[in-house]
Structure formats: structure tokens, C-alpha cells
Design a protein around this motif. Structure first.
Motif, PDB file in Angstrom:
ATOM      1  N   TRP A  18      44.763  76.252  23.704  1.00 55.18           N
ATOM      2  CA  TRP A  18      45.862  75.301  23.812  1.00 55.18           C
ATOM      3  C   TRP A  18      45.534  74.086  24.659  1.00 55.18           C
ATOM      4  O   TRP A  18      45.949  72.985  24.288  1.00 55.18           O
ATOM      5  CB  TRP A  18      47.166  75.977  24.235  1.00 55.18           C
ATOM      6  CG  TRP A  18      47.344  76.225  25.689  1.00 55.18           C
ATOM      7  CD1 TRP A  18      47.066  77.361  26.359  1.00 55.18           C
ATOM      8  CD2 TRP A  18      47.828  75.299  26.659  1.00 55.18           C
ATOM      9  NE1 TRP A  18      47.336  77.202  27.684  1.00 55.18           N
ATOM     10  CE2 TRP A  18      47.806  75.940  27.902  1.00 55.18           C
ATOM     11  CE3 TRP A  18      48.271  73.983  26.604  1.00 55.18           C
ATOM     12  CZ2 TRP A  18      48.209  75.322  29.069  1.00 55.18           C
ATOM     13  CZ3 TRP A  18      48.677  73.371  27.773  1.00 55.18           C
ATOM     14  CH2 TRP A  18      48.649  74.039  28.992  1.00 55.18           C
ATOM     15  N   ILE A  20      42.679  72.595  24.883  1.00 53.64           N
ATOM     16  CA  ILE A  20      41.804  71.793  24.022  1.00 53.64           C
ATOM     17  C   ILE A  20      42.631  71.098  22.943  1.00 53.64           C
ATOM     18  O   ILE A  20      42.431  69.919  22.651  1.00 53.64           O
ATOM     19  CB  ILE A  20      40.695  72.676  23.404  1.00 53.64           C
ATOM     20  CG1 ILE A  20      39.773  73.180  24.519  1.00 53.64           C
ATOM     21  CG2 ILE A  20      39.915  71.913  22.343  1.00 53.64           C
ATOM     22  CD1 ILE A  20      38.771  74.211  24.080  1.00 53.64           C
ATOM     23  N   LEU A  21      43.589  71.799  22.365  1.00 53.18           N
ATOM     24  CA  LEU A  21      44.457  71.198  21.351  1.00 53.18           C
ATOM     25  C   LEU A  21      45.302  70.068  21.935  1.00 53.18           C
ATOM     26  O   LEU A  21      45.479  69.031  21.295  1.00 53.18           O
ATOM     27  CB  LEU A  21      45.366  72.263  20.735  1.00 53.18           C
ATOM     28  CG  LEU A  21      44.684  73.276  19.822  1.00 53.18           C
ATOM     29  CD1 LEU A  21      45.664  74.376  19.427  1.00 53.18           C
ATOM     30  CD2 LEU A  21      44.138  72.588  18.588  1.00 53.18           C
ATOM     31  N   VAL A  23      44.548  68.122  24.538  1.00 53.28           N
ATOM     32  CA  VAL A  23      43.657  66.988  24.791  1.00 53.28           C
ATOM     33  C   VAL A  23      43.337  66.270  23.487  1.00 53.28           C
ATOM     34  O   VAL A  23      43.342  65.039  23.426  1.00 53.28           O
ATOM     35  CB  VAL A  23      42.373  67.452  25.507  1.00 53.28           C
ATOM     36  CG1 VAL A  23      41.322  66.371  25.515  1.00 53.28           C
ATOM     37  CG2 VAL A  23      42.698  67.896  26.926  1.00 53.28           C
ATOM     38  N   CYS A  24      43.087  67.021  22.433  1.00 57.82           N
ATOM     39  CA  CYS A  24      42.799  66.412  21.130  1.00 57.82           C
ATOM     40  C   CYS A  24      44.005  65.620  20.605  1.00 57.82           C
ATOM     41  O   CYS A  24      43.846  64.528  20.071  1.00 57.82           O
ATOM     42  CB  CYS A  24      42.389  67.481  20.119  1.00 57.82           C
ATOM     43  SG  CYS A  24      40.764  68.181  20.433  1.00 57.82           S
ATOM     44  N   CYS A  25      45.220  66.161  20.769  1.00 59.33           N
ATOM     45  CA  CYS A  25      46.423  65.451  20.323  1.00 59.33           C
ATOM     46  C   CYS A  25      46.594  64.141  21.088  1.00 59.33           C
ATOM     47  O   CYS A  25      46.872  63.099  20.487  1.00 59.33           O
ATOM     48  CB  CYS A  25      47.655  66.327  20.507  1.00 59.33           C
ATOM     49  SG  CYS A  25      47.745  67.680  19.327  1.00 59.33           S
ATOM     50  N   ALA A  27      44.243  62.418  22.535  1.00 56.71           N
ATOM     51  CA  ALA A  27      43.160  61.525  22.139  1.00 56.71           C
ATOM     52  C   ALA A  27      43.458  60.869  20.788  1.00 56.71           C
ATOM     53  O   ALA A  27      43.212  59.672  20.604  1.00 56.71           O
ATOM     54  CB  ALA A  27      41.839  62.285  22.075  1.00 56.71           C
ATOM     55  N   ILE A  28      44.008  61.618  19.859  1.00 56.32           N
ATOM     56  CA  ILE A  28      44.338  61.067  18.543  1.00 56.32           C
ATOM     57  C   ILE A  28      45.444  60.019  18.656  1.00 56.32           C
ATOM     58  O   ILE A  28      45.348  58.934  18.082  1.00 56.32           O
ATOM     59  CB  ILE A  28      44.736  62.197  17.562  1.00 56.32           C
ATOM     60  CG1 ILE A  28      43.495  63.025  17.207  1.00 56.32           C
ATOM     61  CG2 ILE A  28      45.396  61.642  16.313  1.00 56.32           C
ATOM     62  CD1 ILE A  28      43.790  64.300  16.458  1.00 56.32           C
TER      63      ILE A  28
END
Length: 138
Positions: A18, A20-21, A23-25, A27-28
Motif C-alpha cells: 500500500w 508503494i501504491l 507513492v505511485c498514485c 507520482a501519476i
């Protein structure tokens, strides 16, 4: 009543995945905002603005926590340079004469009256002016 098992591999995978998810959200979303802004600067018509008046102003910086944080902590102020700019903006054959007050930068940037700026106003209006930068002096 639900009981968690301490050695559950699914729970361990979730605890690991979670952050990592998230951080990715972020970043997007950040990449989309930056990309949209870059697209606007490259595709919308630019105008040349002239600075009429320049002044420095202390602005209260908002804190995380809002009003409650302001009750317990000393407010923080930062000094910015503001200016009145004038420019002409053409949209579909119609020329708009515009005059706006915008934040130019910090006092160390040393903006002066009479300088020319590259600006991108919103389509069909004089509002939401983004200052791209100074134009070279001829």
C-alpha cells in the motif's frame, strides 16, 4: 470477531504494497498536472506584458492544520514581489486590452517597472495569467 494471524502472508503483502501504491498514485497525479501545465504553455497563445508598477508585500503562509495550528504557533510570513502588468491578448480575431495584478516572484529577483514579460493568459479572458519569464532586453 475477526482475529488476525501474525504470520499471514496476505497481510504482510498488503502492508508492503500500500505505501508503494500511494507513492505511485501521487507520482501519476503530479506528472499529469505538470504535463497539462507544460501543454498549456506550449499550445496557448503567449502575450508580451509590460510591468507598470512593482511592490513587495508580506504574505501570511498557511500551515498544515489551518486555524488550530495558527492558535498555537506564531504565523509565518514570506515576502513576495507583486506587480501590475498590462498586455493585449488576441482570441479569434478579438483583441482584449488587459491589466492584471500578479505575483512576479521574490524581492531578490529585482523586477522593475517597464520590464517586458512573456505571459500566457487563459483562453478568451484576461484572467489566470501565468508569467513564463522575463524577455531579454533589446
Amino acid at each position: 470477531m475477526l482475529h488476525r494471524q501474525h504470520n499471514d502472508p496476505k497481510l504482510d503483502a498488503f502492508r508492503f504494497a500500500w505505501p508503494i501504491l500511494m507513492v505511485c498514485c501521487f507520482a501519476i497525479v503530479g506528472a499529469l498536472v505538470i504535463g497539462l501545465r507544460a501543454w498549456r504553455f506550449s499550445n496557448f497563445p503567449h502575450s508580451i506584458a509590460t510591468i507598470q508598477e512593482v511592490w513587495d508585500e508580506k504574505v501570511k503562509q498557511s500551515r498544515r492544520g489551518g486555524v488550530i495550528a495558527d492558535l498555537f504557533f506564531e504565523p509565518r510570513y514570506e515576502t513576495f514581489t507583486f506587480g501590475t502588468i498590462v498586455f493585449e491578448h488576441q482570441q479569434k480575431g478579438i483583441t482584449h486590452s488587459c491589466k492584471q495584478t500578479v505575483r512576479l516572484g521574490k524581492p531578490m529577483d529585482k523586477y522593475a517597472a517597464g520590464e517586458k514579460l512573456d505571459v500566457v493568459p487563459a483562453t478568451g479572458t484576461c484572467d489566470r495569467v501565468d508569467v513564463i519569464g522575463r524577455l531579454p532586453i533589446d
